[in-house]
Each structure stands twice: as C-alpha cells, then as structure tokens.
Motif scaffolding. Structure first.
Motif, mmCIF file in Angstrom:
data_model
loop_
_atom_site.group_PDB
_atom_site.id
_atom_site.type_symbol
_atom_site.label_atom_id
_atom_site.label_comp_id
_atom_site.label_asym_id
_atom_site.label_seq_id
_atom_site.Cartn_x
_atom_site.Cartn_y
_atom_site.Cartn_z
ATOM 1 N N GLU A 63 2.554 25.670 -40.845
ATOM 2 C CA GLU A 63 1.412 24.828 -40.465
ATOM 3 C C GLU A 63 1.475 23.484 -41.176
ATOM 4 N N PRO B 188 4.555 24.546 -29.082
ATOM 5 C CA PRO B 188 4.555 24.529 -30.553
ATOM 6 C C PRO B 188 4.666 25.920 -31.159
ATOM 7 N N CYS C 218 7.833 26.691 -33.725
ATOM 8 C CA CYS C 218 7.564 27.127 -35.098
ATOM 9 C C CYS C 218 8.128 28.522 -35.338
ATOM 10 N N ALA D 210 9.343 23.077 -37.032
ATOM 11 C CA ALA D 210 7.899 22.861 -37.102
ATOM 12 C C ALA D 210 7.559 21.379 -36.959
ATOM 13 N N GLY E 75 9.120 17.293 -41.170
ATOM 14 C CA GLY E 75 8.938 18.727 -41.347
ATOM 15 C C GLY E 75 9.977 19.330 -42.270
ATOM 16 N N SER F 50 -3.536 20.378 -35.074
ATOM 17 C CA SER F 50 -3.109 21.762 -34.857
ATOM 18 C C SER F 50 -4.293 22.704 -35.009
ATOM 19 N N TYR G 60 -1.331 26.502 -35.142
ATOM 20 C CA TYR G 60 -0.081 26.926 -34.524
ATOM 21 C C TYR G 60 0.894 27.508 -35.543
ATOM 22 N N GLY G 61 0.979 26.889 -36.730
ATOM 23 C CA GLY G 61 1.944 27.350 -37.722
ATOM 24 C C GLY G 61 1.659 28.755 -38.217
ATOM 25 N N PHE H 104 4.393 21.489 -39.742
ATOM 26 C CA PHE H 104 3.954 20.969 -38.445
ATOM 27 C C PHE H 104 3.099 19.715 -38.644
ATOM 28 N N GLU I 107 3.621 17.468 -30.018
ATOM 29 C CA GLU I 107 2.180 17.595 -29.781
ATOM 30 C C GLU I 107 1.502 16.230 -29.709
ATOM 31 N N ALA J 185 7.826 20.409 -33.386
ATOM 32 C CA ALA J 185 6.630 20.842 -32.655
ATOM 33 C C ALA J 185 5.478 19.869 -32.862
ATOM 34 N N GLY J 186 5.313 19.377 -34.095
ATOM 35 C CA GLY J 186 4.260 18.402 -34.356
ATOM 36 C C GLY J 186 4.490 17.095 -33.616
#
Length: 369
Positions: free
Chosen positions: A102, A80, A84, A272, A143, A292, A295-296, A105, A279, A275-276
């Motif tokens: 963030e 992630p 991002c 982003a 996102g 999270s 991470y962002g 994400f 996850e 990445a979410g």
C-alpha cells in the motif's frame, strides 16, 4: 492459568494431526471452498441485516456483469490488485513478508503524479507518448525505492520487514498529504488537497470505447505471463523459490539470500508503483489523498487466493474486484454501509486460512480410555 488452559485444550474430544504434504488438487481447491463459504456467510449476513439474500448476492455476483460498462469497471478495478499481487507473490515465495505494498503504491502514484505535474505545462516540449513513459518510469522507480528502504533496513540491521514495510505505509500516506497540500497542490483547485487534472494526452489510452478501461489492463496481463515464466521457468526465479522453501538448501547450492531479499522487494515495489502510476493516469486523472482504497492490503488476499502464482493472481484480482464493485453497489442499491466490502474481504481471508489449515491438518477424534 496457562496450565488450566492447556489442560482444557487437551481434554477436547479431538485433536489436529498433520496430514502430510497436501495434493496439488486440494491446494487449488482451497480458495474455491473459501469463496463458496464466503458467499454462504454473506447470505446469512444479509438476512441478519434484514435484506433479501438473493438480491444481495445478485448485487455481488451478477450486476458487475450486467453490461459492457459494468464489465469494463470490473476489469479496471482489478488492474492495481493484480499488479500489487504479482509483486507480493514473488516476495512471499521467497519468504520475504512485504506487507507494505500500500505504501509502495502510494509513493509510486505520488512520483508519477509529480512527473506529470512537471511535464504537463503550457507549450510543453514533451509529447504524450514520451510523457506516459516518463510517468510510468517515475512510478516504478518510486515504488521500488520505497521497498528498497525495507530491504536496506533488513539487510544492514536485520530489521523485521513486516513491521518496517507496514510502518512505511503510514509514512507514505503522510508524504502524499504533504505533497497534495504543498508542492503538487493545484493553485486553481479552490484550496482542495489535490493536484491539477492532467491533460488528456497524458492519460492512458482506453481499450474499449465508451468505458474507462485503459491499456494498463493489457500491460497487466502481459506482466502476469512474464512473471509466470520468470518464477516457474527461469534460474533466478527458481533460486528465489528455493530460498523461501528451503533456505539451508539454498545456501548449500550457493544461492544468495541477500540477493533474494533485494530482488524480491524491488520487484514487488516496482509493480506496486506501476499500479499507482496507472491509477492516477487512468481512472482518477489527478493526484488525490484517497488515491487508493486499500489496494495494497487487499492484494495480500489476492496473492494467496491465487496460490502465489502469477496467473492465479489474475483470477484472484478479478474476484477481489467483484467484492469492491459489489460493496459499492450494495451501498447505493441496498443501503448498506461502506464497511460491507471490508467485511466480505475479511471473511474471505479468514475462511481461506481456515481451509488451508484444515487441508494441511485433519481433525481426529480421540479414543476414549
């Protein structure tokens, strides 16, 4: 008061002078110096806390490489962060200061989780492969949509994208809390704010047996290579970079600043959101309020460690992943508080900015008399 402060500053025996354009070697050397100084100050911090500095640095630098499982966790944590950072690098090169990765994400994870809740039902007609594709699309679209709000407000009302993207992060977190306490809440979850645990067929396949490292890492590396080609070898990427470095020249060349705004923010939000999605369909396996750990925001440091280059973001993500894992190990093995991770991240960011400043400028002693 201002006059006295100015006179005190001008009375200092040194002054900062612009060096001119720093060499590329010095530009890429700056993160290395910042990392070394961070480790040095970290050792001093361990001493101040009454801990063995050698043991403390070993937890951060050696233990994450001590076994196959440890290495896999290091790579997993970097996914992630790198994704991002890839999007943020595009924005920052175009001088679009997206601070809301963030939130993007979080919305991407929420949309991907909603997709999995919808298709992961008994006797579902969607296969695992199709379900994963739908989940990824939902995350990317979510996102990108959230970043598009920032682009819209900047485009139509000239709103500051720093404030808008940052404030939207907190709106996204509130939406996530509503979702896991309302429409996406697991009816059999004993009233905990979480979605149900998704079926294994809708989880990302692993790359290494016996570990949690999933195929998202391979996708991340491919994405970094694609973005490197896009930013450094394509006309669209060139126009974005010119618009960020020299906006007047970009307008003279016919490059649209409006297109740069929308393209960079949508790309950033899409990465982003991806990445979410990775996850919740990877290490977590469900949608949680704590999807999270920041991470962002950490990806901002990653992007600058990597010099806003996609390949550099990969190395920056691995370094930041070391700090995350080292902080977790320091809690369990050295009894340090959870804030140790944030302290190391803050030191790294501060020292990186300081090194960049001292490379761009130089201290010169004033001649007396």
């Amino acid at each position: 008061m201002f006059k006295s402060a100015k006179s005190a500053f001008t009375s200092l025996p040194f002054r900062l002078e612009l060096r001119g354009t720093p060499s590329r070697r010095m530009t890429y050397l700056s993160p290395v110096i910042a990392i070394i100084l961070t480790l040095f100050l970290g050792a001093l911090l361990f001493i101040a806390l009454g801990k063995d500095p050698i043991a403390g640095l070993k937890v951060f630098l050696v233990d994450p490489f001590s076994s196959k499982r440890a290495i896999s966790e290091l790579l997993l944590k970097s996914i992630p962060l790198i994704l991002c950072a890839l999007g943020l690098a595009v924005c920052f090169r175009a001088s679009i200061w997206n601070i809301g990765a963030e939130g993007q994400f979080t919305v991407g994870a929420m949309c991907a989780g909603a997709m999995l809740v919808w298709i992961d039902v008994p006797d579902h007609a969607v296969s695992g492969g199709v379900g994963l594709i739908l989940m990824i699309i939902a995350g990317v679209v979510g996102g990108a949509f959230w970043a598009g709000i920032t682009a819209l407000l900047r485009d139509k009302f000239n709103a500051n994208e720093i404030l808008v993207s940052l404030m939207l992060t907190y709106v996204a977190q509130l939406l996530l809390m509503y979702a896991v306490n309302g429409p996406l809440k697991d009816p059999n979850g004993m009233n905990f704010p979480q979605s149900k645990v998704f079926s294994s067929e809708f989880m990302l396949p692993t790359l290494m047996s016996g570990t949690r490292l999933h195929i998202g890492f391979a996708v991340t590396i491919v994405a970094a290579i694609v973005m490197a080609v896009f930013m450094m070898r394509s006309f669209r990427g060139f126009s974005l970079m010119v618009g960020g470095v020299a906006p007047h020249a970009a307008r003279y060349a016919g490059f649209s600043s409006r297109n740069a705004l929308w393209v960079s923010l949508l790309i950033s939000g899409g990465f982003a959101g991806l990445a979410g999605a990775f996850e919740i369909a990877g290490p977590i396996g469900q949608l949680l309020p704590s999807v999270s750990p920041g991470y962002g925001f950490a990806a901002i440091i990653v992007a600058f460690i990597g010099r806003l280059h996609p390949i550099g973001a990969v190395f920056g993500g691995l370094i930041m992943s070391l700090l995350y894992l080292g902080g977790e190990l320091a809690q369990s093995r050295l009894g340090l508080p959870s804030a140790i991770t944030g302290v190391f991240q803050g030191m790294l960011l501060f020292l990186l900015l300081a090194c960049d400043t001292l490379i761009d400028y130089r201290l010169r002693w004033k001649k007396q008399g």
